[in-house]
Design an enzyme around this catalytic site. Structure first.
Site, PDB file in Angstrom:
ATOM      1  CG  ASP A  66      -1.765   1.210   1.344  1.00 52.43           C
ATOM      2  OD1 ASP A  66      -2.695   1.312   0.529  1.00 52.43           O
ATOM      3  OD2 ASP A  66      -1.536   2.077   2.211  1.00 52.43           O
ATOM      4  CE1 TYR A  71       0.040   7.426   3.140  1.00 56.46           C
ATOM      5  CE2 TYR A  71       0.607   5.272   2.269  1.00 56.46           C
ATOM      6  CZ  TYR A  71      -0.272   6.105   2.930  1.00 56.46           C
ATOM      7  OH  TYR A  71      -1.465   5.598   3.375  1.00 56.46           O
ATOM      8  CG  HIS A 135      -4.930   9.535   0.914  1.00 60.02           C
ATOM      9  ND1 HIS A 135      -3.597   9.386   0.651  1.00 60.02           N
ATOM     10  CD2 HIS A 135      -5.073   9.241   2.229  1.00 60.02           C
ATOM     11  CE1 HIS A 135      -2.953   9.028   1.755  1.00 60.02           C
ATOM     12  NE2 HIS A 135      -3.834   8.944   2.721  1.00 60.02           N
ATOM     13  CB  SER A 168      -8.486   5.364   2.230  1.00 59.10           C
ATOM     14  OG  SER A 168      -7.931   5.287   3.518  1.00 59.10           O
TER      15      SER A 168
HETATM   16  N1  LIG Z   1      -5.779   7.634   5.088  1.00 61.73           N
HETATM   17  C1  LIG Z   1      -5.193   6.519   4.691  1.00 61.73           C
HETATM   18  O1  LIG Z   1      -5.440   6.024   3.609  1.00 61.73           O
HETATM   19  C2  LIG Z   1      -4.215   5.854   5.605  1.00 61.73           C
HETATM   20  C3  LIG Z   1      -3.985   6.380   6.872  1.00 61.73           C
HETATM   21  C4  LIG Z   1      -3.111   5.720   7.697  1.00 61.73           C
HETATM   22  C5  LIG Z   1      -2.488   4.578   7.252  1.00 61.73           C
HETATM   23  N2  LIG Z   1      -2.709   4.077   5.992  1.00 61.73           N
HETATM   24  C6  LIG Z   1      -2.010   2.858   5.503  1.00 61.73           C
HETATM   25  O2  LIG Z   1      -2.059   1.873   6.499  1.00 61.73           O
HETATM   26  C7  LIG Z   1      -0.724   1.513   6.880  1.00 61.73           C
HETATM   27  C8  LIG Z   1      -0.700   1.198   8.336  1.00 61.73           C
HETATM   28  O3  LIG Z   1      -1.089   2.307   9.124  1.00 61.73           O
HETATM   29  P1  LIG Z   1      -0.154   2.893  10.226  1.00 61.73           P
HETATM   30  O4  LIG Z   1       1.260   2.725   9.803  1.00 61.73           O
HETATM   31  O5  LIG Z   1      -0.645   4.250  10.596  1.00 61.73           O
HETATM   32  O6  LIG Z   1      -0.492   2.003  11.489  1.00 61.73           O
HETATM   33  P2  LIG Z   1      -0.229   0.486  11.994  1.00 61.73           P
HETATM   34  O7  LIG Z   1       0.022  -0.459  10.896  1.00 61.73           O
HETATM   35  O8  LIG Z   1      -1.342   0.242  12.954  1.00 61.73           O
HETATM   36  O9  LIG Z   1       1.076   0.675  12.892  1.00 61.73           O
HETATM   37  C9  LIG Z   1       2.350   0.804  12.361  1.00 61.73           C
HETATM   38  C10 LIG Z   1       3.272   1.050  13.552  1.00 61.73           C
HETATM   39  O10 LIG Z   1       3.227  -0.107  14.377  1.00 61.73           O
HETATM   40  C11 LIG Z   1       4.539  -0.566  14.628  1.00 61.73           C
HETATM   41  N3  LIG Z   1       4.503  -2.047  14.613  1.00 61.73           N
HETATM   42  C12 LIG Z   1       4.130  -2.863  13.602  1.00 61.73           C
HETATM   43  N4  LIG Z   1       4.208  -4.152  13.991  1.00 61.73           N
HETATM   44  C13 LIG Z   1       4.655  -4.136  15.263  1.00 61.73           C
HETATM   45  C14 LIG Z   1       4.955  -5.160  16.194  1.00 61.73           C
HETATM   46  N5  LIG Z   1       4.821  -6.462  15.912  1.00 61.73           N
HETATM   47  N6  LIG Z   1       5.399  -4.790  17.434  1.00 61.73           N
HETATM   48  C15 LIG Z   1       5.570  -3.483  17.764  1.00 61.73           C
HETATM   49  N7  LIG Z   1       5.292  -2.461  16.905  1.00 61.73           N
HETATM   50  C16 LIG Z   1       4.837  -2.797  15.669  1.00 61.73           C
HETATM   51  C17 LIG Z   1       5.396  -0.013  13.504  1.00 61.73           C
HETATM   52  O11 LIG Z   1       6.698   0.237  13.972  1.00 61.73           O
HETATM   53  P3  LIG Z   1       7.960  -0.559  13.341  1.00 61.73           P
HETATM   54  O12 LIG Z   1       8.195   0.044  11.992  1.00 61.73           O
HETATM   55  O13 LIG Z   1       9.016  -0.299  14.351  1.00 61.73           O
HETATM   56  O14 LIG Z   1       7.545  -2.014  13.268  1.00 61.73           O
HETATM   57  C18 LIG Z   1       4.688   1.281  13.129  1.00 61.73           C
HETATM   58  O15 LIG Z   1       5.209   2.371  13.864  1.00 61.73           O
HETATM   59  C19 LIG Z   1       0.144   2.709   6.469  1.00 61.73           C
HETATM   60  O16 LIG Z   1       1.509   2.360   6.276  1.00 61.73           O
HETATM   61  C20 LIG Z   1      -0.531   3.098   5.199  1.00 61.73           C
HETATM   62  O17 LIG Z   1      -0.085   2.241   4.149  1.00 61.73           O
HETATM   63  C21 LIG Z   1      -3.580   4.693   5.177  1.00 61.73           C
END
Ligand SMILES: NC(=O)c1ccc[n+]([C@@H]2O[C@H](COP(=O)([O-])OP(=O)(O)OC[C@H]3O[C@@H](n4cnc5c(N)ncnc54)[C@H](OP(=O)(O)O)[C@@H]3O)[C@@H](O)[C@H]2O)c1
Length: 270
Positions: A66, A71, A135, A168
Site C-alpha cells: 500500500d 507518503y 485519500h 479510504s
Molecule cells: N488515510 C489513509 O489512507 C491511511 C492512513 C493511515 C495509514 N494508511 C495505511 O495503512 C498503513 C498502516 O497504518 P499505520 O502505519 O498508521 O499504522 P499500523 O500499521 O497500525 O502501525 C504501524 C506502527 O506499528 C509498529 N509495529 C508494527 N508491527 C509491530 C509489532 N509487531 N510490534 C511493535 N510495533 C509494531 C510499527 O513500527 P515498526 O516500523 O518499528 O515495526 C509502526 O510504527 C500505512 O503504512 C498506510 O499504508 C492509510
C-alpha cells in the site's frame, strides 16, 4: 521447523478477481518521516534495507503493498525497488492528498485525479495499478457527492489503467456510500476504534473488499501491557468475515515476522 507463512491464506479482494495476502505492507515509513503520528521516531530505511524488507515480505507470503502520493517518496522508491517482480505484487495507491513541504493539501477534482493516477503509473514504473483509493480528508460524503474523483476512477478502470477503486475514509457513512459503487473501502478498525464497523458488515454482505489501516493503532496498541497486543488486534480483525487484509506499516523485520506468524496462527486454527 520452517517459519509460518501466509502463502496458504491468500483470499479474494472482494469481487475484483484479485487474490491477496491477509497482511499487506504499508509504506508510509519508506517515504515520509514528517507529520506522522507514530509513538517513536524512526529513520527512513535506505534502498538496501527496503529491498531486504520487501524480499522478506514476499518470502513470508505477502503480495499486497500500500502506497500513496502523500507518503513522501514512497511511490517513486517502489518503482525501482519492485523492478523484475511487479507481477508478484498487488499494488494499492491513492488519489486526492498531496504532501509537500511538510503540509497536506487535497484535490478531488476530475482533472487532478487523472493527472495523479498517470503520475503514479510513471513513478511505480507500471502499466496498471490494481487498486486506487480516494485519500479522504475526512469530508467523506461531500467528496463522494460533489467531486469528480469517483467518476474519474470509474473511467480509469474502464480504460484498464486501474483494476479497481475505492475509498479510504474516516466515517462509517462515507465508507458505506463509497461501497455502493466502489470495489473496496479502507477503514480504521482496531482495539481502540471500531466506529467504522458497519462498513465491514456491509462489505461482508455485498462481496466488497475491506482493507484495514491502523490495525495496531499506528503502533500505540503495541505499548499496552498484558496480553500480546498484536495477537489481540489480529484476533479482533479476522473474527469479522468482512476483513480481507490488514495493511500494517512496519519497517522492522522482527515485527514483520512476528505479525505474519501471529496471523498465520490465527487463520490456521481449525
Ligand atoms: N488515510 C489513509 O489512507 C491511511 C492512513 C493511515 C495509514 N494508511 C495505511 O495503512 C498503513 C498502516 O497504518 P499505520 O502505519 O498508521 O499504522 P499500523 O500499521 O497500525 O502501525 C504501524 C506502527 O506499528 C509498529 N509495529 C508494527 N508491527 C509491530 C509489532 N509487531 N510490534 C511493535 N510495533 C509494531 C510499527 O513500527 P515498526 O516500523 O518499528 O515495526 C509502526 O510504527 C500505512 O503504512 C498506510 O499504508 C492509510
Amino acid at each position: 521447523m520452517s517459519l509460518p507463512t501466509l502463502h496458504d491464506h491468500h483470499r479474494p479482494l472482494g469481487s475484483t478477481g484479485l487474490r491477496v495476502s491477509p497482511l499487506g505492507l504499508g509504506t508510509v515509513k519508506l517515504g515520509r518521516d514528517q507529520g506522522v503520528k507514530y509513538p517513536n521516531g524512526f529513520t527512513i530505511p535506505d534502498d538496501q534495507a527496503a529491498h531486504l524488507l520487501l524480499a522478506q515480505a514476499r518470502e513470508l507470503g505477502i503480495n499486497l503493498i500500500d502506497t500513496a502520493p502523500a507518503y513522501g517518496r514512497s511511490e517513486e522508491r517502489l518503482g525501482p525497488l519492485l523492478r523484475g517482480q511487479r507481477d508478484q505484487w498487488v499494488i494499492v495507491s491513492k488519489v486526492g492528498e498531496e504532501f509537500e513541504n511538510g503540509q497536506s493539501h487535497f484535490d478531488f477534482s476530475a482533472a487532478h485525479t487523472r493527472r495523479s493516477v498517470e503520475r503514479s503509473l510513471k513513478r511505480l514504473e507500471t502499466d496498471r495499478i490494481e487498486l486506487v483509493l480516494v485519500h479522504s480528508d475526512g469530508n467523506d460524503l461531500a467528496i463522494l457527492e460533489q467531486e469528480g474523483v469517483y467518476e474519474t476512477l470509474a473511467a480509469l478502470k474502464r480504460e484498464g489503467k486501474i483494476l479497481g477503486y475505492g475509498f479510504s475514509g474516516k466515517t462509517a457513512a462515507g465508507g458505506l456510500k463509497a461501497l455502493e459503487q466502489g470495489d473496496c473501502a479502507m477503514v480504521t478498525y482496531n482495539l481502540n476504534e471500531q466506529a467504522e464497523r458497519p462498513v465491514l458488515d456491509y462489505a461482508a454482505e455485498h462481496g466488497k473488499a475491506i482493507l484495514v489501516k491502523k490495525a495496531l493503532a499506528s503502533g500505540h496498541i503495541c505499548l499496552a501491557p498484558g496480553v500480546d497486543p498484536v495477537q489481540a488486534s489480529f484476533e479482533l480483525l479476522f473474527a469479522h468475515p468482512g476483513v480481507c487484509s490488514a495493511i500494517v506499516g512496519t519497517i522492522n523485520p522482527v515485527h514483520l515476522a512476528h505479525n505474519v506468524a501471529t496471523v498465520a496462527r490465527i487463520l490456521g486454527r481449525p
